[in-house]
Each structure stands twice: as C-alpha cells, then as structure tokens.
Design a protein around this motif. Structure first.
Motif: not given
Length: 214
Positions: A112-126
C-alpha cells in the motif's frame, strides 16, 4: 495527481516514526492482534514492526524513489533527463488492487505504501483467516493525513463480487498467496491489465558454529 510526492513521503515517514514508538496506541493494538490472531510472540511482534517501519522512514523512502526513478519529481511533472536528453514523467496506475495472504503481515503495508508513492488509488483484500494489521495502519494514517488515507480502501474479505469489480477497474493487480490461488486470481484479470503474483518461496539460512555461544 497534483500533490507533490515529497508531501506524500513526508506523511508516511512521519507516521512510521510514530509506529516505532512502543507506546504508540495503534502499535499496541497491532501487537495484541499479532499475538492473538497471527500467533506471533510479543517479542517477535515488536521485532517485526521495528524492521518494517525502519524501512518506511522519510529518508529511506526518498532513497528508494531516487534508486528506482532517478528523480522522484518525475512523479509530479516532466523532468529533463541528462542521460537520455529527453523530458520524461512517471505515472502510477490509476487504481491498484492488492490481494494478500494471511501468513505474513508486512507485505500488505509495504504494498500500500508503494501504491501511495506512485499516487495510485489502492484497493485491498486481506485474508479471511488472518486479516493482519493493514486496517490498523490505515486507521493510524487518518490521524496524520486524512486526505492520503482516503485514497485507500479495504474490501470485505468475503465479498467476491466487489473484488471482481475492483480487478476490472484496476491498472495493476498484485496478489500474494498459494500458487493455486494466484492462478484463480489471474483468470479474473483482464488481458490488458498487468498482474504481479507472489507465490510460494523457499529460503534457508546457514549459521556457522562461530555464531553460537555457550
């Protein structure tokens, strides 16, 4: 997209410093869950969080971006590259869907951190068996940077329809799990969408006798 990447790095780095404080309430909550749900011992849980957040400081995240992109500001604007003699700009996927297994909690936060760094919207399923601590981390992010926190969303782990919809709208799908699970997820990903899967890995360590003390 208009927010400077340095601002995003600063917020994430600031939060990491809080997580490195053993008295931070969100860390205490994470420790309890790791012990009760993930079956880590308390010392192991503390060690895990220390190792994780020492790598997510402002300085180390900036160094990571420099190593990967040369000039982190290419995420903000066109920048002149002296090596190629060209102007260039980097953009992350508009949406990234992340699917996590339940055996190791660290990859979910890093992903998620890497996704935020490239300014993406992040959707996660745990995992429904062990949700890890990603939700606790994202709750803590709201106290530091609510605007950044709102670019992340966690799905109900049992909602397969929502997951399929997220995959369809994503520019990148990242998945962790058993090889068979990755195969099933890959079948849901559209042909033009990039898929990165992390399946089974085997590792080993060698300890010379000199490493042991009486």
């Amino acid at each position: 997209m208009t927010r400077p990447v340095s601002s995003i790095v600063a917020s994430i780095g600031k939060l990491s410093l809080r997580w490195l404080d053993k008295n931070y309430p969100f860390r205490k909550k994470a420790i309890r869950r790791l012990v009760q749900k993930s079956r880590f011992t308390e010392p192991m849980s503390h060690a895990l969080l220390d190792v994780l957040f020492r790598e997510l400081t402002q300085a180390k995240l900036l160094n990571l971006l420099k190593a990967e992109l040369g000039d982190p500001k290419v995420l903000d604007e066109f920048r002149y590259d002296r090596l190629t003699g060209k102007w260039q700009r980097a953009r992350g996927p508009r949406v990234i869907t992340h699917i996590f297994s339940g055996n190791v909690p660290n990859p979910s936060i890093v992903s998620f951190v890497l996704g935020m760094l490239v300014k993406s919207v992040n959707i996660g399923k745990v995992s429904s068996r062990d949700e890890g601590i990603l939700d606790i981390y994202l709750d803590s992010l709201k106290t530091v940077d609510r605007r950044l926190a709102e670019t992340n969303r966690l799905l109900d782990s049992r909602d397969k329809k929502a997951l399929a919809s997220a995959i369809q709208m994503s520019g990148l799908v990242v998945a962790y799990g058993a090889d068979e699970s990755l195969k099933e997820i890959r079948a849901l990903v559209p042909g033009g969408t990039r898929f990165v899967g992390y399946g089974h890995r085997m590792s080993f360590a060698v300890y010379p006798k000199e490493a042991f003390s009486e």
